[in-house]
Design a protein around this motif. Structure first.
Motif, PDB file in Angstrom:
ATOM      1  N   PHE A 195      11.690 -62.916   6.468  1.00 38.36           N
ATOM      2  CA  PHE A 195      10.308 -63.151   6.895  1.00 38.36           C
ATOM      3  C   PHE A 195      10.112 -64.603   7.321  1.00 38.36           C
ATOM      4  O   PHE A 195      10.571 -65.529   6.659  1.00 38.36           O
ATOM      5  N   ARG A 196       9.433 -64.744   8.474  1.00 46.46           N
ATOM      6  CA  ARG A 196       9.159 -66.062   9.044  1.00 46.46           C
ATOM      7  C   ARG A 196       7.671 -66.193   9.332  1.00 46.46           C
ATOM      8  O   ARG A 196       7.014 -65.241   9.721  1.00 46.46           O
ATOM      9  N   TRP A 197       7.186 -67.431   9.170  1.00 44.77           N
ATOM     10  CA  TRP A 197       5.817 -67.751   9.565  1.00 44.77           C
ATOM     11  C   TRP A 197       5.765 -67.899  11.079  1.00 44.77           C
ATOM     12  O   TRP A 197       6.791 -68.038  11.739  1.00 44.77           O
ATOM     13  N   ALA A 198       4.579 -67.885  11.641  1.00 42.56           N
ATOM     14  CA  ALA A 198       4.402 -67.970  13.089  1.00 42.56           C
ATOM     15  C   ALA A 198       5.032 -69.233  13.680  1.00 42.56           C
ATOM     16  O   ALA A 198       5.455 -69.235  14.831  1.00 42.56           O
ATOM     17  N   LEU A 255      10.050 -67.841   5.114  1.00 41.07           N
ATOM     18  CA  LEU A 255       9.267 -67.657   3.895  1.00 41.07           C
ATOM     19  C   LEU A 255      10.056 -68.135   2.693  1.00 41.07           C
ATOM     20  O   LEU A 255       9.501 -68.777   1.795  1.00 41.07           O
ATOM     21  N   SER A 256      11.347 -67.876   2.688  1.00 39.40           N
ATOM     22  CA  SER A 256      12.186 -68.263   1.552  1.00 39.40           C
ATOM     23  C   SER A 256      12.222 -69.775   1.349  1.00 39.40           C
ATOM     24  O   SER A 256      12.482 -70.255   0.252  1.00 39.40           O
ATOM     25  N   TYR A 316       6.703 -69.614  -1.853  1.00 40.76           N
ATOM     26  CA  TYR A 316       5.485 -68.906  -2.245  1.00 40.76           C
ATOM     27  C   TYR A 316       5.456 -67.532  -1.591  1.00 40.76           C
ATOM     28  O   TYR A 316       5.709 -67.392  -0.407  1.00 40.76           O
ATOM     29  N   PHE A 317       5.142 -66.525  -2.380  1.00 35.66           N
ATOM     30  CA  PHE A 317       4.908 -65.183  -1.866  1.00 35.66           C
ATOM     31  C   PHE A 317       4.081 -64.419  -2.892  1.00 35.66           C
ATOM     32  O   PHE A 317       4.019 -64.803  -4.054  1.00 35.66           O
ATOM     33  N   ASP A 325      -5.723 -59.742  -2.891  1.00 31.60           N
ATOM     34  CA  ASP A 325      -4.934 -60.894  -2.431  1.00 31.60           C
ATOM     35  C   ASP A 325      -3.424 -60.666  -2.384  1.00 31.60           C
ATOM     36  O   ASP A 325      -2.668 -61.629  -2.328  1.00 31.60           O
ATOM     37  N   ASP A 326      -2.975 -59.432  -2.446  1.00 30.56           N
ATOM     38  CA  ASP A 326      -1.543 -59.165  -2.399  1.00 30.56           C
ATOM     39  C   ASP A 326      -1.097 -58.883  -0.976  1.00 30.56           C
ATOM     40  O   ASP A 326      -1.891 -58.514  -0.111  1.00 30.56           O
ATOM     41  N   TRP A 327       0.201 -59.066  -0.741  1.00 30.49           N
ATOM     42  CA  TRP A 327       0.788 -58.868   0.579  1.00 30.49           C
ATOM     43  C   TRP A 327       1.466 -57.504   0.659  1.00 30.49           C
ATOM     44  O   TRP A 327       2.023 -57.001  -0.301  1.00 30.49           O
TER      45      TRP A 327
END
Length: 191
Positions: free
Chosen positions: A19-22, A27-28, A32-33, A57-59
Motif C-alpha cells: 500500500f502506497r499513499w498518493a 504505508l509500511s 501507522y495503520f 475510523d477503521d480502514w
C-alpha cells in the motif's frame, strides 16, 4: 454513493499488498495503520483502494470503482505578495517616468510577472492601446518598467504575477499622472 465511508489516497494498485499513499510513500514506512480486523483482504481480487468509515475510523480495502466521497491533501502554496510602486505620482522626480513591480517570494524563478496598461486617459479612441510603452528592466524579485516621458506614459498600469506550479495569481495597480494633469473627482477622470 457510499456516504459513511471515503477514500483518502491509499491504495495497492502498483503491487498487490504494498500500500502506497498518493505521494508514493509506502504505508509500511509510516508506521501507522488502522485496519478493520481481517483486512486488507482483497475480496474477489478486486479491492485495491482503501476507505475509512466515519463511524468507527477503521480502514477497509475496497474496489476503486465504487462511487464514494474522497479526501484530498492540498499542498501548501507559498504566499504571493505583489507590490506596484512609483517614487512620485508622476512616475519619477526626473524626466523618465517608471514604476516597479516587486514580488515577495523566495521562489521568484517560479513566477511569471508582467505588466499591462489597465486604463489610459483618452478623449478619442484613435491610437488607444493597452500595451505598456517603454522598456522593462529586470531586477531581483521583479522589474522596473521604464516609460517614455510625456503624455504617452500617463495611465493606470497593472502588475500581475502567476505562480507557475499552482496557477495562483495576484495583481496590483499603479497610476502614473501627468505633471500637468489633475484628477476631477466629480467626473472621476484625469483632466
Amino acid at each position: 454513493m457510499e456516504v459513511n465511508s471515503f477514500f483518502f489516497g491509499l491504495d495497492d494498485l502498483m503491487k498487490e499488498g504494498e500500500f502506497r499513499w498518493a505521494d508514493g510513500t509506502l504505508l509500511s514506512e509510516t508506521g501507522y495503520f488502522q485496519w478493520i480486523p481481517g483486512n486488507p483482504d482483497n475480496n474477489l481480487g478486486s479491492e485495491h483502494c482503501v476507505e475509512r468509515n466515519v463511524y468507527h475510523d477503521d480502514w477497509n480495502d475496497r474496489s476503486c470503482s465504487v462511487k464514494q466521497r474522497f479526501v484530498c491533501e492540498k499542498s501548501k502554496v507559498p504566499p504571493l505578495h505583489l507590490m506596484a510602486m512609483t517614487s512620485t505620482p508622476f512616475g519619477s522626480t526626473g524626466n523618465t517616468p517608471s514604476f516597479s513591480c516587486i514580488v515577495s517570494s523566495d521562489n521568484t524563478h517560479d513566477y511569471i510577472t508582467y505588466t499591462e496598461r489597465a486604463v489610459r486617459p483618452s478623449l478619442t479612441t484613435n491610437g488607444y492601446t493597452l500595451n505598456v510603452p517603454g522598456i522593462e528592466a529586470p531586477q531581483t524579485g521583479g522589474f522596473t518598467q521604464n516609460l517614455p516621458n510625456g503624455a504617452t506614459s500617463v495611465g493606470v498600469y497593472e502588475c500581475s504575477s502567476t505562480y507557475t506550479i499552482t496557477g495562483s495569481s495576484t495583481s496590483a495597480d499603479v497610476t502614473i499622472l501627468s505633471q500637468y494633469s489633475t484628477y476631477n473627482k466629480y467626473e472621476l477622470r484625469i483632466v
